[in-house]
Every structure is written in structure tokens, then in C-alpha cells.
Design an enzyme around this catalytic site. Structure first.
Site, PDB file in Angstrom:
ATOM      1  N   ASP A  17     -80.537  34.575   5.661  1.00 55.47           N
ATOM      2  CA  ASP A  17     -81.105  35.039   4.720  1.00 55.47           C
ATOM      3  C   ASP A  17     -82.404  34.090   4.281  1.00 55.47           C
ATOM      4  O   ASP A  17     -82.937  34.293   2.858  1.00 55.47           O
ATOM      5  CB  ASP A  17     -80.304  35.129   3.473  1.00 55.47           C
ATOM      6  CG  ASP A  17     -79.622  33.535   3.075  1.00 55.47           C
ATOM      7  OD1 ASP A  17     -79.883  32.792   3.725  1.00 55.47           O
ATOM      8  OD2 ASP A  17     -78.829  33.695   1.943  1.00 55.47           O
ATOM      9  N   ASP A  93     -69.829  26.000   9.404  1.00 51.71           N
ATOM     10  CA  ASP A  93     -70.997  25.780   8.534  1.00 51.71           C
ATOM     11  C   ASP A  93     -70.508  25.779   7.180  1.00 51.71           C
ATOM     12  O   ASP A  93     -69.555  26.109   6.578  1.00 51.71           O
ATOM     13  CB  ASP A  93     -71.354  27.344   8.601  1.00 51.71           C
ATOM     14  CG  ASP A  93     -72.703  27.438   7.577  1.00 51.71           C
ATOM     15  OD1 ASP A  93     -73.271  26.380   7.080  1.00 51.71           O
ATOM     16  OD2 ASP A  93     -73.351  28.490   7.589  1.00 51.71           O
TER      17      ASP A  93
END
Length: 93
Positions: A17, A93
Site C-alpha cells: 500500500d 512481518d
């Protein structure tokens, strides 16, 4: 895959994003020779939590940090070969 199969010497990793600036590619291109020649650099990042106009006084200033900045970063073969055997298969992550 990018290093082993495609033979790239460097890869830029982006969060899905992330919106990049107009000079994003030029920045990484300019940083590549510095990164490759300095073994003390872990990665090159284009992200700065404090990169707002109200905080930045010199947009040509380059700083080092001991915090992994993530989001948009470049890794080279040297670091990949060091990390690949240790990289978790999931949930990193």
C-alpha cells in the site's frame, strides 16, 4: 527468487500500500553504489517516519539509523545470502 533465479544484484521491497515519490527510483539508483561499497549498511530505505515538511530542513541530507525503517527498502545479494538461511517461512512481518 529474485536473486537466485533472476540473478539480480539488488532488489527493492515495497509494502503493497506504499505510494512512492517521483524521485523514488532515482534515489535508489543513486544509493546503490554507496550501499554496495559499504559493508556496514544493512539496507537502503526510502521511508522516514519523520520525513514531513515541518521536520525536514534539508531534503538532500542523508542519515543513517540503527532502526530498520521498512516499507520501501533495497537489499543486495550480500545481505540476502546472509539472511536467507535464517529467514522465517511465515509471519515475519
Amino acid at each position: 527468487w529474485m536473486f537466485e533465479t533472476q540473478g539480480f544484484s539488488r532488489v527493492v521491497v515495497l509494502e503493497d500500500d506504499l505510494e512512492v515519490a517521483a524521485d523514488f527510483a532515482a534515489y535508489f539508483e543513486a544509493m546503490a553504489p554507496i550501499y554496495d561499497s559499504d559493508p556496514t549498511i544493512f539496507c537502503v530505505s526510502a521511508w522516514n517516519d519523520n520525513g514531513m515538511n515541518t521536520v525536514v530542513s534539508d531534503n538532500k541530507n542523508l542519515l543513517r539509523t540503527d532502526v530498520f525503517p521498512g516499507l520501501g527498502w533495497m537489499i543486495n545479494t550480500r545481505i540476502y545470502e546472509e539472511l536467507n538461511p535464517k529467514w522465517p517461512l511465515a509471519f515475519w512481518d
